[in-house]
Design a protein around this motif. Structure first.
Motif: not given
Length: 357
Positions: A155-160, A169-176, A254-258, A354-356
């Protein structure tokens, strides 16, 4: 010729597709249906018994673009379950998740699709059995921890992936990423149980399959997994422990989408050859830089758990041995060619963004 003789000659390569279709239209319908049905059932039976899983066979056939053939795979997977016990729940679950297309087609289109599918199935080889097919003893795969964590990660990655605001996006991915790390550490520190590495096949779609497979490999290596890329079949086999493979699949997707979003945003507006070179170079640089960042993240997250290093090394050895047993003869892929400095620099920059954590 009878319908069965026509079908057999097609399978043997003695009769071309168009000639066979013309010949079958002059044979009674019931005879044609029986001959084609039996021939297809034999091929599906061979593939399902020799490693192919419902979703991956459906994916390989569906990406050829014929919805009739995709429906035939779905029907065959359902039929293969009947009268066969025991059934591994993962196999049954895949059958239930195959997309269904119930649209009716005219008879000539169906015959054409069946003949073409028969030839395509005949070209597919046996693959490693990762999930026991119905009718063979099921295996138990240990799943440690709360599986609901993975649902929260998804769910978090989908939001990111959905937001256009980098900070959000960074906030969502960091939590993921925090949840994934916690999930992995939880399994490593769990009370001793009989846990062994296993494998999962992950589809890698065209275009630029090789570059995407490199990204998957970079994510896998950062999470103590190994990959074997099968370009002719369009998937990579990922070896690792259950929790680690879950993390790899989620992060890779997720990274491929980004990556696709950043690549489309930055690519040149003119010149087909230039765009193609840009995209390949972008993905090569992106995969390399993502691998570096993920390894740094993993080292930092586990830095406070020095007592886990021997366990992690032992798991890595087990994963390597599992991959060697399944694929004793592999060929190391050549380095990917970079033809666009613009694409390389853009890919590196996108990987840095990228969001990590």
């Amino acid at each position: 010729m009878t319908a069965r003789e026509i079908v057999d000659r097609v399978r043997a390569g003695d009769l071309d597709h168009e000639a066979a279709l013309d010949a079958l239209t002059g044979v009674p319908t019931a005879e044609v249906d029986a001959a084609l049905g039996t021939a297809l059932e034999e091929q599906f039976d061979r593939l399902f018994r020799h490693g192919w899983q419902p979703l991956e066979l459906h994916r390989v056939i569906a990406r050829r673009g014929n919805p009739i053939q995709a429906r035939l795979v779905a029907d065959a997977a359902t039929a293969f379950l009947r009268g066969r016990e025991p059934v591994d729940e993962r196999w049954r679950d895949q059958v239930g998740r195959i997309p269904r297309n119930e649209r009716r087609s005219d008879r000539i289109a169906v015959l054409d699709a069946q003949l073409d599918l028969l030839c395509e199935l005949g070209r597919l080889p046996a693959v490693e059995i990762l999930i026991p097919p119905p009718g063979t003893p099921a295996t138990t795969v240990h799943h440690h921890g709360d599986r609901r964590i993975l649902d929260r990660v998804r769910a978090l990655l989908a939001k990111a992936e959905a937001t256009d605001f980098p900070a959000e996006a960074e906030s969502y991915s960091a939590k993921a990423q925090e949840l994934i790390t916690r999930y992995r550490i939880e399994e490593v520190t769990a009370p001793a149980v009989d846990v062994t590495p296993f494998a999962r096949r992950i589809g890698v779609d065209h275009p630029y399959e090789g570059e995407k497979a490199s990204l998957l490999d970079a994510v896998a290596r950062a999470n103590t997994c190994r990959t074997v890329w099968s370009p002719e079949l369009g998937f990579s086999t990922v070896f690792g422990f259950d929790t680690d493979i879950d993390a790899v699949e989620l992060l890779y997707t997720s990274l491929l989408v980004q990556a696709n979003r950043a690549m489309t945003r930055d690519e040149p507006s003119r010149g087909r050859a230039r765009v193609k070179a840009f995209r390949r170079s972008f993905l090569v640089a992106y995969a390399l830089r993502i691998g570096e960042r993920l390894r740094q993240v993993a080292e930092r997250e586990f830095a406070g758990h020095g007592d886990l290093l021997p366990v992690l090394r032992n798991r890595e050895v087990q994963v390597h041995e599992a991959a060697e047993r399944a694929f004793p003869r592999t060929v190391r892929a050549r380095g990917r060619r970079v033809d666009s400095l613009e694409g390389w620099e853009s890919g590196r920059a996108a990987a840095d963004e990228a969001n990590l954590r």
